[in-house]
Design a protein around this motif. Structure first.
Motif, PDB file in Angstrom:
ATOM      1  N   SER A 142     -14.902  91.560  48.223  1.00  0.00           N
ATOM      2  CA  SER A 142     -14.769  90.967  49.551  1.00  0.00           C
ATOM      3  C   SER A 142     -13.616  89.972  49.584  1.00  0.00           C
ATOM      4  CB  SER A 142     -16.086  90.275  49.932  1.00  0.00           C
ATOM      5  OG  SER A 142     -15.949  89.583  51.143  1.00  0.00           O
ATOM      6  N   GLU A 143     -13.516  89.144  48.558  1.00  0.00           N
ATOM      7  CA  GLU A 143     -12.452  88.141  48.494  1.00  0.00           C
ATOM      8  C   GLU A 143     -11.073  88.799  48.437  1.00  0.00           C
ATOM      9  OE1 GLU A 143     -10.688  84.483  48.627  1.00  0.00           O
ATOM     10  OE2 GLU A 143     -12.789  84.970  48.979  1.00  0.00           O
ATOM     11  N   SER A 144     -10.963  89.887  47.709  1.00  0.00           N
ATOM     12  CA  SER A 144      -9.697  90.601  47.601  1.00  0.00           C
ATOM     13  C   SER A 144      -9.249  91.123  48.965  1.00  0.00           C
ATOM     14  CB  SER A 144      -9.852  91.758  46.608  1.00  0.00           C
ATOM     15  OG  SER A 144      -8.711  92.560  46.607  1.00  0.00           O
ATOM     16  N   ILE A 145     -10.170  91.721  49.698  1.00  0.00           N
ATOM     17  CA  ILE A 145      -9.841  92.237  51.033  1.00  0.00           C
ATOM     18  C   ILE A 145      -9.491  91.074  51.964  1.00  0.00           C
ATOM     19  CG2 ILE A 145     -10.743  93.440  53.061  1.00  0.00           C
ATOM     20  CD1 ILE A 145     -12.402  95.162  51.125  1.00  0.00           C
ATOM     21  N   TYR A 146     -10.269  89.992  51.900  1.00  0.00           N
ATOM     22  CA  TYR A 146     -10.024  88.811  52.729  1.00  0.00           C
ATOM     23  C   TYR A 146      -8.613  88.288  52.500  1.00  0.00           C
ATOM     24  CZ  TYR A 146     -10.331  83.965  54.346  1.00  0.00           C
ATOM     25  OH  TYR A 146     -10.076  82.765  54.959  1.00  0.00           O
ATOM     26  N   GLN A 147      -8.216  88.156  51.238  1.00  0.00           N
ATOM     27  CA  GLN A 147      -6.889  87.639  50.917  1.00  0.00           C
ATOM     28  C   GLN A 147      -5.784  88.563  51.443  1.00  0.00           C
ATOM     29  OE1 GLN A 147      -6.159  84.663  49.849  1.00  0.00           O
ATOM     30  NE2 GLN A 147      -8.303  84.128  49.628  1.00  0.00           N
ATOM     31  N   GLN A 148      -6.012  89.886  51.371  1.00  0.00           N
ATOM     32  CA  GLN A 148      -5.018  90.831  51.886  1.00  0.00           C
ATOM     33  C   GLN A 148      -4.853  90.665  53.395  1.00  0.00           C
ATOM     34  OE1 GLN A 148      -6.928  94.387  50.267  1.00  0.00           O
ATOM     35  NE2 GLN A 148      -5.070  94.815  49.101  1.00  0.00           N
ATOM     36  N   VAL A 149      -5.977  90.520  54.111  1.00  0.00           N
ATOM     37  CA  VAL A 149      -5.922  90.365  55.570  1.00  0.00           C
ATOM     38  C   VAL A 149      -5.226  89.057  55.935  1.00  0.00           C
ATOM     39  CG1 VAL A 149      -7.312  90.093  57.661  1.00  0.00           C
ATOM     40  CG2 VAL A 149      -7.944  91.822  55.990  1.00  0.00           C
ATOM     41  N   ILE A 150      -5.571  87.966  55.240  1.00  0.00           N
ATOM     42  CA  ILE A 150      -4.944  86.668  55.520  1.00  0.00           C
ATOM     43  C   ILE A 150      -3.441  86.741  55.257  1.00  0.00           C
ATOM     44  CG2 ILE A 150      -4.829  84.229  54.822  1.00  0.00           C
ATOM     45  CD1 ILE A 150      -7.322  85.037  56.516  1.00  0.00           C
ATOM     46  N   GLU A 151      -3.046  87.396  54.180  1.00  0.00           N
ATOM     47  CA  GLU A 151      -1.619  87.523  53.876  1.00  0.00           C
ATOM     48  C   GLU A 151      -0.917  88.342  54.962  1.00  0.00           C
ATOM     49  OE1 GLU A 151       1.964  86.851  52.266  1.00  0.00           O
ATOM     50  OE2 GLU A 151       0.098  85.848  51.746  1.00  0.00           O
ATOM     51  N   ASP A 152      -1.556  89.395  55.461  1.00  0.00           N
ATOM     52  CA  ASP A 152      -0.983  90.172  56.563  1.00  0.00           C
ATOM     53  C   ASP A 152      -0.807  89.296  57.807  1.00  0.00           C
ATOM     54  OD1 ASP A 152      -0.847  92.464  55.093  1.00  0.00           O
ATOM     55  OD2 ASP A 152      -2.409  93.549  56.201  1.00  0.00           O
ATOM     56  N   ILE A 153      -1.807  88.477  58.094  1.00  0.00           N
ATOM     57  CA  ILE A 153      -1.746  87.590  59.263  1.00  0.00           C
ATOM     58  C   ILE A 153      -0.566  86.629  59.109  1.00  0.00           C
ATOM     59  CG2 ILE A 153      -2.905  85.655  60.419  1.00  0.00           C
ATOM     60  CD1 ILE A 153      -5.567  87.155  59.893  1.00  0.00           C
ATOM     61  N   ARG A 154      -0.464  86.020  57.944  1.00  0.00           N
ATOM     62  CA  ARG A 154       0.620  85.055  57.711  1.00  0.00           C
ATOM     63  C   ARG A 154       1.993  85.719  57.825  1.00  0.00           C
ATOM     64  NH1 ARG A 154      -0.608  80.342  53.917  1.00  0.00           N
ATOM     65  NH2 ARG A 154      -2.703  79.768  54.559  1.00  0.00           N
ATOM     66  N   GLN A 155       2.131  86.896  57.242  1.00  0.00           N
ATOM     67  CA  GLN A 155       3.416  87.598  57.317  1.00  0.00           C
ATOM     68  C   GLN A 155       3.735  87.983  58.768  1.00  0.00           C
ATOM     69  OE1 GLN A 155       3.256  90.898  54.587  1.00  0.00           O
ATOM     70  NE2 GLN A 155       3.474  89.593  52.785  1.00  0.00           N
ATOM     71  N   GLY A 156       2.696  88.416  59.501  1.00  0.00           N
ATOM     72  CA  GLY A 156       2.892  88.781  60.904  1.00  0.00           C
ATOM     73  C   GLY A 156       3.309  87.588  61.753  1.00  0.00           C
ATOM     74  N   ILE A 157       2.655  86.446  61.535  1.00  0.00           N
ATOM     75  CA  ILE A 157       3.008  85.234  62.283  1.00  0.00           C
ATOM     76  C   ILE A 157       4.439  84.822  61.962  1.00  0.00           C
ATOM     77  CG2 ILE A 157       2.535  82.759  62.483  1.00  0.00           C
ATOM     78  CD1 ILE A 157      -0.464  83.451  62.157  1.00  0.00           C
ATOM     79  N   TYR A 158       4.770  84.819  60.696  1.00  0.00           N
ATOM     80  CA  TYR A 158       6.125  84.429  60.292  1.00  0.00           C
ATOM     81  C   TYR A 158       7.170  85.359  60.917  1.00  0.00           C
ATOM     82  CZ  TYR A 158      10.142  83.178  57.478  1.00  0.00           C
ATOM     83  OH  TYR A 158      11.390  82.790  57.084  1.00  0.00           O
ATOM     84  N   ALA A 159       6.918  86.661  60.847  1.00  0.00           N
ATOM     85  CA  ALA A 159       7.872  87.630  61.404  1.00  0.00           C
ATOM     86  C   ALA A 159       8.007  87.442  62.917  1.00  0.00           C
ATOM     87  CB  ALA A 159       7.421  89.054  61.086  1.00  0.00           C
ATOM     88  N   PHE A 160       6.876  87.221  63.601  1.00  0.00           N
ATOM     89  CA  PHE A 160       6.907  87.057  65.058  1.00  0.00           C
ATOM     90  C   PHE A 160       7.719  85.829  65.452  1.00  0.00           C
ATOM     91  CE2 PHE A 160       5.123  85.321  68.990  1.00  0.00           C
ATOM     92  CZ  PHE A 160       5.256  86.409  69.840  1.00  0.00           C
TER      93      PHE A 160
END
Length: 195
Positions: free
Chosen positions: A164-182
Motif C-alpha cells: 500500500s505504501e509503495s502505491i501511495y508513494q507512486q501516486v504522490i510522486e505523480d501528483i507532485r510531478q503533475g503540479i510542477y509541470a502544470f
C-alpha cells in the motif's frame, strides 16, 4: 529531482538482482531434481493387452493419482500463504483514496507554494482549486492503474502495508510531478499574479 530517479533506478536494479538470485536458486534446484530423475531406472512396458470381456470388477477401491505418485510426495514441502490475508483491490483502493485525499487537503497547498517559488510564478486561488479538482477527478483511475500494475508484478515478500505504501508513494510522486509541470508551463499572465 535527479537523486529521486537514481534512487528509483537503484531500487529497480536491487529488485532485479533479488529476482535473478531467486531464479538461479530455483534453476539449481530443478537441475538437481532432473539429474535424480535421469538416474532412476526406467520401466519399459512393451505390450499391454486388455481383454475387457474377461475382466470382472466387483468393487473399485484405492486412490487414483494423476501425475503424482504417493512415494514422490515425501519431497514436497508444505505450501502456505502469508499469515496476513490480502484484503483485495477494492479495499486497498478506498484506503489509498482516503490517504491521498488527506494529502491533498493537508499538504498540497504547501507543495504548490514551494513550486511557485522554484519556478518564480504565483497562482491565484482559482488555479489552486482547479489543480486540486483535476487531481481528484483523476485519482480513482490512477490508483486503479497502480493496483493493477502491482498485481501483475506481485512481490510476495512485501507485506500488505508495504504494498500500500509503495502505491501511495507512486501516486504522490505523480501528483507532485503533475503540479510542477502544470505550474512551470503556465504562461506568465497578469491574472495569475492575483490572490
Amino acid at each position: 529531482m535527479e537523486s529521486y530517479y537514481f534512487q528509483q533506478l537503484y531500487e529497480q536494479v536491487q529488485h532485479q538482482q533479488k529476482e535473478l538470485n531467486q531464479l538461479l536458486t530455483t534453476f539449481k534446484k530443478l537441475n538437481n531434481e532432473f539429474q535424480q530423475l535421469k538416474e532412476k531406472p526406467t520401466i519399459v512396458v512393451e505390450k499391454l493387452e486388455y481383454k475387457f470381456d474377461q475382466l470382472k470388477v466387483e468393487t473399485l477401491e484405492g486412490t487414483l493419482n494423476i501425475g503424482l505418485n504417493p512415494s514422490d510426495l515425501e519431497g514436497i514441502e508444505e505450501m502456505s500463504l502469508p499469515s496476513q490475508a490480502y484484503n483485495g483491490p477494492q479495499q486497498l483502493k478506498s484506503q489509498l483514496l482516503e490517504r491521498v485525499t488527506q494529502y491533498l487537503d493537508e499538504e498540497m497547498d504547501s507543495f504548490v507554494t514551494e513550486t511557485e517559488k522554484r519556478v518564480n510564478k504565483k497562482l491565484n486561488n482559482q488555479y489552486r482549486n482547479l489543480i486540486k479538482e483535476d487531481i481528484q477527478k483523476q485519482l480513482p483511475a490512477r490508483i486503479d492503474h497502480y493496483i493493477q500494475q502491482s498485481l501483475r508484478q506481485s512481490n510476495r515478500e512485501q507485506t500488505e502495508e508495504q504494498h500500500s505504501e509503495s502505491i501511495y508513494q507512486q501516486v504522490i510522486e505523480d501528483i507532485r510531478q503533475g503540479i510542477y509541470a502544470f505550474i512551470s508551463q503556465l504562461p506568465e499572465a497578469p491574472n495569475h499574479n492575483q490572490n
